[in-house]
Write an enzyme that holds these catalytic residues in place. Structure first.
Site, mmCIF file in Angstrom:
data_model
loop_
_atom_site.group_PDB
_atom_site.id
_atom_site.type_symbol
_atom_site.label_atom_id
_atom_site.label_comp_id
_atom_site.label_asym_id
_atom_site.label_seq_id
_atom_site.Cartn_x
_atom_site.Cartn_y
_atom_site.Cartn_z
ATOM 1 C CG ASP A 177 -4.317 7.628 -30.206
ATOM 2 O OD1 ASP A 177 -4.711 8.650 -29.621
ATOM 3 O OD2 ASP A 177 -3.878 7.640 -31.364
ATOM 4 C CD GLU A 223 4.338 10.370 -32.439
ATOM 5 O OE1 GLU A 223 4.968 9.646 -33.254
ATOM 6 O OE2 GLU A 223 3.106 10.479 -32.471
#
Ligand code: NAG
Ligand code: NAG
Ligand code: NAG
Length: 843
Positions: free
Chosen positions: A579, A813
């Site tokens: 990202d 995560e």
């Protein structure tokens, strides 16, 4: 491409009539000449008109056929047989916990499965009604996750709520033609710290999904004792709700019962329907205790038919059985298939206990045989943690069915992709409960160790979603339930956009395993699998190799970067998977991306091996692989002398920052009447073509994917940067971006906190550990150094992920590079579960 085609056609169209032009004969009279000339002009005009019309319709036709390509399936035979997931062909995998988005529920691997599930709430908690159903981080559960799960026959999950723990277990039993029976056992216990035993309401539900019917059978006192039903795939079936006991051998406990029998227009509405039906008019009155009104589904309330919205979907049956009971308790729910006629006994009570115990023992043995953690000296608690990590990935396998929403540059509006099924693991049951292309390759690296068939079936499902162009949508949002969890702007998938082709990681492993044991039965099945996959795999590779080609020969460029450059500190590259990792400040066609180069080197190498195994032409792949792994070429394209590291290249400047937008306020006017100033990007020095010089995961790729040769002097720099605490090294794993990078931990916009700008991610750390293991075992000048860092890095990662799990109840995560704290979504037993492989040292 389309526009180019148009231009070529237009040229032809105009050139054509000129050839047919008849030049006037020289000896005719002027008048005749003029008339002839006029005729010629008319003819030419008519010709031109006709041709432009033809061209126009041709262009229109081309455009519409190009527009349809994005939703045209790949023409090769499917990798999976039409009925491969059905109860007839694959009965042992028909039922499963294939609804990873709910805390506990089961369905079958079929498009319109009957679904079963559990909601619960704690009574008398003095707060708002806390109904639990879909996995939500906002529920703030202390922890939940599968402790054991074999992806086949049973599972054990522990859910720690406020002051009690629910254990949800299931066991399947084969028989008949419809996938057989199963039994659930829910056990509730109060926490030792709880002052008194809480009263819990469990709401077991069954819902059809547009096909099939359900009938509730209600005894006295509102108790729904059984549900019978039938559907195409299940035939007739019966679900029996047992009475709660205090334990397997204890007698029945006091409980209150309620039920709801209604319809729904979609599975995503189940929670709301239950919430809207709750009332307080029932009284919980245990024989020796206080009488108190409690919250319950109310049968008297008519189903919310009146407020039928614009929804025209077909109604499906939905029934809920609520049992309200004080801890400790144990309740069983029994599903029996009508076509299973000669069952020896019912799978309840001691029979259930015995079956569960057998499977737990078998699970433990298989786990130790595969991963050998006990033998490696890990503590029982650490082994339990890693069983939980694997099990929650297995228990996170979902079966989804529906249509993606896609768009190509030739579509004005998004289109619906063909209907398709997807059997896939998910990154996070709460936050990402659906298929993600680049996550899935990592998931299968772990799952292939446990169950090769799961890996082959999931990969085959993904590749059966490929279109004629060779594109697979990278985020799979199939069905209403999945769509209800995704913000609208992320639903549409664009066919220029790639995602790292991580499926080549598990494929590489399958191929390597074939090389070491070519004659086993497993190898036969793997070969057959690769054979069927191959045409699709080949198109997939070609799609990357052409659509993501870079500006120079043998270079590559991610498409789909953010275009609105002024709104971001550094325009994102979602397609790369990383990202907001810093890339060229000004996206352009001049860019080349080193991570994609390395993915393509890996991909071409695996393609060459697969092609060779199958006796297909492999020279082209081999050539591409040789070129892409050529260390000199790689350095020429990507080595930055300034950074002493591999780097992206593009139109770039480092002199950027986010600054408050200037809003002009005329003198004497109140400031608050003008829009709030946003943060926008200020560029202090003009960009130019150069290396991007960001040190982090992207610069490590030639090492991570083992493209660097063990004797490469570049390896020395890589190892140094990795081990440097001022750059990538932390006691918790490698951070994603160097501490010294100007964009380290910088927000990308006011509202967009850093994501891949410093945090420790386990998938990349897994690749790093795997690469260190490789270089530590390969002869070369840096062998010892690599082996030493290997030990350190592996230990750091395992210790931190484990410690965080013990402290917080979850696998996360990502991990904070300063404190090691888990952050982001949780539980995240997608690629963070690769910790298991680092413990087992299996790469
Ligand atoms: C799949 O099952 C359906 C319904 O049972 C049947 O009509 C069809 O022929 C089967 N297809 C294959 C390829 O076996
Ligand atoms: C990949 O693309 C390059 C450059 O366009 C081409 O030369 C090469 O042959 C392609 N490789 C394969 C295996 O198709
Ligand atoms: C780099 O980006 C700037 C700003 O968009 C542009 O003006 C310039 O032409 C670009 N340079 C190159 C070499 O593309």
């Amino acid at each position: 491409m389309g526009r180019q085609r148009k231009r070529v056609l237009a040229g032809d169209g105009v050139a054509h009539p000129r050839k047919d032009e008849k030049l006037p004969a020289p000896h005719r009279k002027e008048k005749k000449k003029k008339a002839d000339l006029g005729k010629v002009f008319i003819n030419i005009s008519i010709g031109l008109c006709i041709l432009s019309l033809i061209w126009f319709f041709y262009a229109l036709y081309m455009r519409s056929s190009l527009a349809k390509r994005v939703i045209t399936p790949h023409p090769a035979p499917r990798a999976l047989d039409a009925n491969s997931s059905s109860a007839q062909v694959s009965p042992e995998r028909f039922w499963g916990s294939y609804r990873p988005q709910v805390y506990f529920g089961m369905k079958t691997r079929s498009p319109r499965s009957v679904v079963t599930g559990l909601m619960w709430l704690r009574q008398f908690s003095g707060m708002d009604v806390n109904l639990r159903h879909t996995c939500e981080q906002g529920d703030h559960l202390q922890s939940y996750g599968w402790q054991m799960h074999d992806a086949l026959s049973f599972g054990v999950q522990e859910i720690r709520d406020t002051d009690f723990t629910l254990t949800t277990e299931f066991v399947k039993r084969l028989g008949g033609e419809h996938g057989g029976d199963w039994t659930w056992r829910i056990t509730g216990k109060q926490h030792s710290s709880a002052p008194h035993a809480p009263v819990i309401s469990l709401m077991f539900y069954v819902a059809t999904d547009t096909q099939g019917t359900l009938q509730a059978h209600v005894e006295d006192k509102n108790r729904m004792s059984t549900v019978t039903g039938s559907s195409e795939e299940l035939g007739n079936f019966k679900i029996t709700f047992g009475k709660p006991t205090a334990g397997e051998t204890a007698s029945a406990k006091y409980a209150s019962y309620n039920f709801l029998q209604t319809v729904t227009q979609g599975l995503e509405k189940l929670t709301d329907i239950v919430k809207n039906s709750l009332s307080m008019r029932f009284v919980f009155s245990p024989p020796s205790g206080e009488k108190r009104p409690y919250v319950a589904v109310d049968t008297l309330k008519p189903p919310n038919h009146q407020q039928k919205p614009l929804d025209t979907r077909k109604e499906s049956d939905f029934v809920v059985h609520q049992v309200t009971v004080q801890t400790p308790f144990q309740i069983e729910v029994l599903f029996e298939s009508g076509s299973f006629r000669d069952r020896p006994n019912q799978l309840v009570g001691s029979v259930m206990t015995e079956e569960l115990e057998k499977r737990k023992v078998a699970f433990d043995q298989k786990f130790e045989k595969i991963f050998g953690l006990h033998q490696k000296g890990f503590s029982p608690a650490q082994v339990k943690f890693s069983k939980g990590a694997l099990s929650n990935m297995l228990g996170g396998l979902g079966y989804f069915y529906g249509q993606s929403v896609v768009q190509s540059p030739f579509n004005e509006y998004p289109l619906l992709y063909p209907e398709g099924a997807l059997f896939t693991a998910v990154p996070s049951r709460s936050f990402f409960p659906r298929g993600f292309l680049w996550d899935e390759g990592f998931h299968q690296v772990l799952l292939s160790k446990w169950d090769t068939q799961v890996t082959q079936e999931t990969i085959a499902h993904w590749f059966d979603l490929i279109n004629i162009e060779g594109w697979i949508p990278r985020e799979q949002i199939l069905g209403d339930e999945a769509r209800s969890k995704v913000p609208a702007e992320f639903v549409i998938q664009h066919n220029e956009n790639a995602n790292p082709p991580t499926f080549f990681l598990p494929l590489q492993e399958l191929v390597e395993r074939l090389d070491t044991q070519p004659d086993s039965r497993l190898s036969q099945s793997t070969l057959a699998f690769l054979q069927r996959l191959y045409p699709r795999l080949q198109t997939w590779f070609e799609w990357y190799n052409t659509t993501q080609a870079g500006p120079l020969p043998n270079s590559y460029r991610w498409r789909g970067r953010d275009k609105d450059t002024n709104l971001f500190l550094n325009p994102k590259t979602l397609t790369s998977g990383l990202d907001d990792y810093p890339r060229a400040s000004h996206p352009s066609a001049d860019e080349r991306h080193v991570d994609l180069h390395c993915w393509m080197a890996l991909a071409s190498g695996v393609m060459a091996n697969v092609a060779r195994l199958l006796g297909e032409p492999h020279e082209g792949f081999e050539r591409t692989h040789r070129i892409l792994s050529n260390n000199d070429l790689l350095s020429e394209l990507h080595w930055s002398e300034q950074l002493h590291a591999f780097s992206d290249y593009g139109n770039h400047t480092q002199a950027v920052s986010l600054q408050q937008e200037k809003v002009y306020v005329p003198p004497g006017q109140p400031r608050n009447q003008f829009p709030v100033a946003r943060l926008v990007r200020a560029v202090r020095r003009a960009p130019k073509l150069q290396y991007v010089n960001a040190l982090g995961y992207v610069s490590l790729f030639p090492f991570l994917l083992r493209i660097l040769t063990p004797d490469s002097p570049r390896l020395e720099h890589v190892l140094r940067d990795m081990r440097d605490p001022d750059r990538l090294w932390t006691p918790y794993g490698l951070r994603s971006l160097s501490h010294a990078d100007p964009l380290y931990m910088k927000h990308n916009t006011e509202h967009d906190p850093p994501y891949w700008r410093g945090a420790v991610w386990i998938n990349m750390n897994y690749l790093a550990v795997r690469a260190l293991h490789y270089y530590g075992n390969a002869e070369g000048p840096y062998q010892e150094r690599a082996a030493a860092i290997y030990q350190e890095l592996r230990t750091n990662i395992i210790n931190n992920v484990y410690r965080q799990y013990v402290d917080t109840g979850y696998i996360w995560e990502q991990y904070n590079d300063g404190t090691g704290r888990g952050q982001g979504s949780h539980p995240f037993t997608g690629w963070s579960a690769l910790t298991v492989l680092m413990m087992a040292e299996q790469y």
